[in-house]
Write a protein that holds these residues in place. Structure first.
Motif, mmCIF file in Angstrom:
data_model
loop_
_atom_site.group_PDB
_atom_site.id
_atom_site.type_symbol
_atom_site.label_atom_id
_atom_site.label_comp_id
_atom_site.label_asym_id
_atom_site.label_seq_id
_atom_site.Cartn_x
_atom_site.Cartn_y
_atom_site.Cartn_z
ATOM 1 N N GLY A 286 -5.057 -16.678 -42.028
ATOM 2 C CA GLY A 286 -4.423 -15.443 -41.606
ATOM 3 C C GLY A 286 -5.455 -14.446 -41.138
ATOM 4 N N ALA A 287 -5.140 -13.704 -40.093
ATOM 5 C CA ALA A 287 -6.055 -12.698 -39.554
ATOM 6 C C ALA A 287 -5.283 -11.423 -39.255
ATOM 7 N N SER A 288 -5.972 -10.292 -39.371
ATOM 8 C CA SER A 288 -5.342 -9.011 -39.080
ATOM 9 C C SER A 288 -6.419 -7.991 -38.743
ATOM 10 N N SER A 289 -5.977 -6.817 -38.325
ATOM 11 C CA SER A 289 -6.884 -5.695 -38.090
ATOM 12 C C SER A 289 -6.395 -4.483 -38.871
ATOM 13 N N ASP A 290 -7.327 -3.763 -39.484
ATOM 14 C CA ASP A 290 -6.966 -2.522 -40.166
ATOM 15 C C ASP A 290 -6.507 -1.448 -39.177
ATOM 16 N N ALA A 291 -7.081 -1.489 -37.944
ATOM 17 C CA ALA A 291 -6.780 -0.447 -36.954
ATOM 18 C C ALA A 291 -6.947 0.936 -37.573
ATOM 19 N N TYR A 292 -8.077 1.126 -38.264
ATOM 20 C CA TYR A 292 -8.238 2.332 -39.087
ATOM 21 C C TYR A 292 -9.564 3.059 -38.870
ATOM 22 N N HIS A 293 -10.701 2.329 -38.969
ATOM 23 C CA HIS A 293 -12.004 3.005 -38.972
ATOM 24 C C HIS A 293 -13.078 2.013 -38.559
ATOM 25 N N GLY B 276 -4.608 -4.008 -44.119
ATOM 26 C CA GLY B 276 -5.013 -5.161 -43.320
ATOM 27 C C GLY B 276 -5.317 -6.382 -44.170
ATOM 28 N N ALA B 277 -5.974 -6.164 -45.307
ATOM 29 C CA ALA B 277 -6.268 -7.274 -46.213
ATOM 30 C C ALA B 277 -4.974 -7.918 -46.717
ATOM 31 N N TYR B 278 -4.032 -7.089 -47.079
ATOM 32 C CA TYR B 278 -2.718 -7.579 -47.534
ATOM 33 C C TYR B 278 -2.051 -8.418 -46.454
ATOM 34 N N GLN B 279 -2.055 -7.926 -45.225
ATOM 35 C CA GLN B 279 -1.394 -8.637 -44.135
ATOM 36 C C GLN B 279 -2.052 -9.980 -43.849
ATOM 37 N N ALA B 280 -3.393 -10.023 -43.895
ATOM 38 C CA ALA B 280 -4.096 -11.283 -43.638
ATOM 39 C C ALA B 280 -3.833 -12.301 -44.741
#
Length: 412
Positions: free
Chosen positions: A260-267, A277-281
């Motif tokens: 699974g991969a994701s982006s925080d899109a945050y900082h 993002g960690a949860y989503q990944a």
């Protein structure tokens, strides 16, 4: 759908320069952190790191070839050579168009860049090496391995900061599963312990300053943690389709079952404070694996030993796992290796595969004072025997890149 397995592994690390040496020290709870003696640290706030010791590049490659490779590339190629030998692959009988290399580096050949910049300043542009660029760019680890192996299949150099190893393994997993290759060498490498890198991370107040006790400096989840410890090395695995591995009667360490991969899109550098993002990944990896959170037997945490990073990862785990979060052991290899940056995910995947194979969870060392916000089971200080079937490995990087893989103990 084709199953994907790990059949070979290679490690260069502060805990040892082969898989067995690394694993032995990791499960003993030994630290690989020491004083930096490769350059003058007198003006630096941090004077410690996880340095690869006793690595003989000339012995691995010969002096001429070694001088044309930056240290990160040397680590990657050496780890890949180990993984090849460990796998038992006979490349002469393989369809090399079906053999790929997915290996990345977060920072690439920074020491080569620094050295050649000094040449430019002191001796002029005429003396700058024509090999500067090919030694510096981060895809050279994958290129060097492909050239050494004669691998003609898909080649990729992911640059997802400290999540590179998991990104490489996950994307290789999907490539093989979709029929794009039979075998892929996957992982990451890093050699960024340099004067300028240490200064930058130090000025960002990201590094531990526990210079009086290097072995106790990396302490994920502990209330007295004060930052991460830079480290270097490489971790490379050989991934194969199960049918290909069985055809050649290969030894199998573990099975890769989800990514699974994701982006925080945050900082640019900070993790999302709520670990979104960690949860989503993690959720995406478990979904692809077809595994429920309560079926996970061990979590290999990203756990760099920073206050915000450790806390946000724990929030993500609690959100996804619910009450099971308090029952599943969480281990942090970086407590012993330090943070190997782009090499971390590959090395930690190897540790997780060994855990599943041997039923042994490495400890999280330097657990001395509890942080009330980090209150899970971190396998404190001493390795633990356990019945293990499914393990999850987290890797997160600057820019909000998150990559999670799920491994399973292999059963026919």
């Amino acid at each position: 759908m084709e199953r994907i397995v790990i059949t070979g592994m290679g490690v260069i690390s502060p805990l040892g320069n082969d898989t067995e040496a690394f694993w032995t020290r990791l499960t003993r709870g030994e630290s690989g952190i020491s004083f930096i003696d490769t350059f003058d640290t007198s003006r630096h706030k941090t004077k410690i790191a996880g340095i690869v010791r006793d690595f003989d590049a000339d012995g691995y490659f010969g002096r001429k070839e070694a001088r044309r490779m930056d240290r990160f590339c040397q680590f990657a190629a050496a780890a890949a050579d180990q993984a090849l030998s460990d796998s038992g692959l006979q490349l002469g009988s393989e369809d090399l168009e079906r053999v790929g290399v997915y290996v990345g580096s977060g920072i690439g050949g920074i020491q080569t860049l620094l050295d050649q910049h000094q040449v430019l300043l002191e001796r002029g542009p005429e003396r700058v090496s024509p090999t500067l660029v090919p030694m510096m760019i981060s895809n050279m680890a994958a290129a060097a391995i492909s050239i050494r192996l004669g691998a003609l299949g898909p080649s990729l150099s992911p640059v997802t900061a400290c999540s590179i190893g998991n990104t490489a393994i996950g994307e290789a997993f999907r490539c093989i599963r979709s029929g794009g290759a039979d075998v892929i060498f996957a992982g990451g490498a890093e050699a960024a312990i340099t004067d300028i890198s240490l200064a930058s991370f130090g000025n960002a107040t990201a590094l531990s300053k526990r210079n009086d006790a290097p072995e106790r400096a990396s302490r994920p989840f502990d209330a007295d943690r004060d930052g991460f410890v830079m480290a270097e090395g490489a971790g490379i695995v050989v991934l194969e389709s199960l049918s290909h591995a069985l055809k050649r009667n290969a030894r199998i360490y573990a099975e890769v079952i989800g990514y699974g991969a994701s982006s925080d899109a945050y900082h640019m550098v900070a993790t999302h404070p709520e670990g979104i993002g960690a949860y989503q990944a993690m959720r995406a990896a478990l979904r692809e694996a077809g595994v429920r959170p309560e079926d996970v037997d061990v979590i290999s945490a990203h756990a760099t030993s920073t206050e915000l990073g450790d806390r946000s990862e724990m929030l993500a785990i609690k959100k996804l796992f619910g009450e099971h979060a308090y029952r599943v052991p969480v281990t942090a290899n970086k407590s012993m290796t330090g943070h190997m940056l782009g090499a971390a995910g590959g090395v930690e995947a190897i540790a997780l595969a060994k855990s599943l194979q041997e039923g042994l969870i490495p400890p999280t060392i330097n657990q001395e004072r509890s942080d009330p916000d980090c209150d899970l089971d971190y396998v404190p200080n001493i390795a633990r025997r356990a019945q293990l079937t499914v393990g999850l490995s987290n890797s997160f990087g600057f820019g909000g890149h998150n990559a999670v893989i799920v491994l399973k103990r292999y059963t026919p």
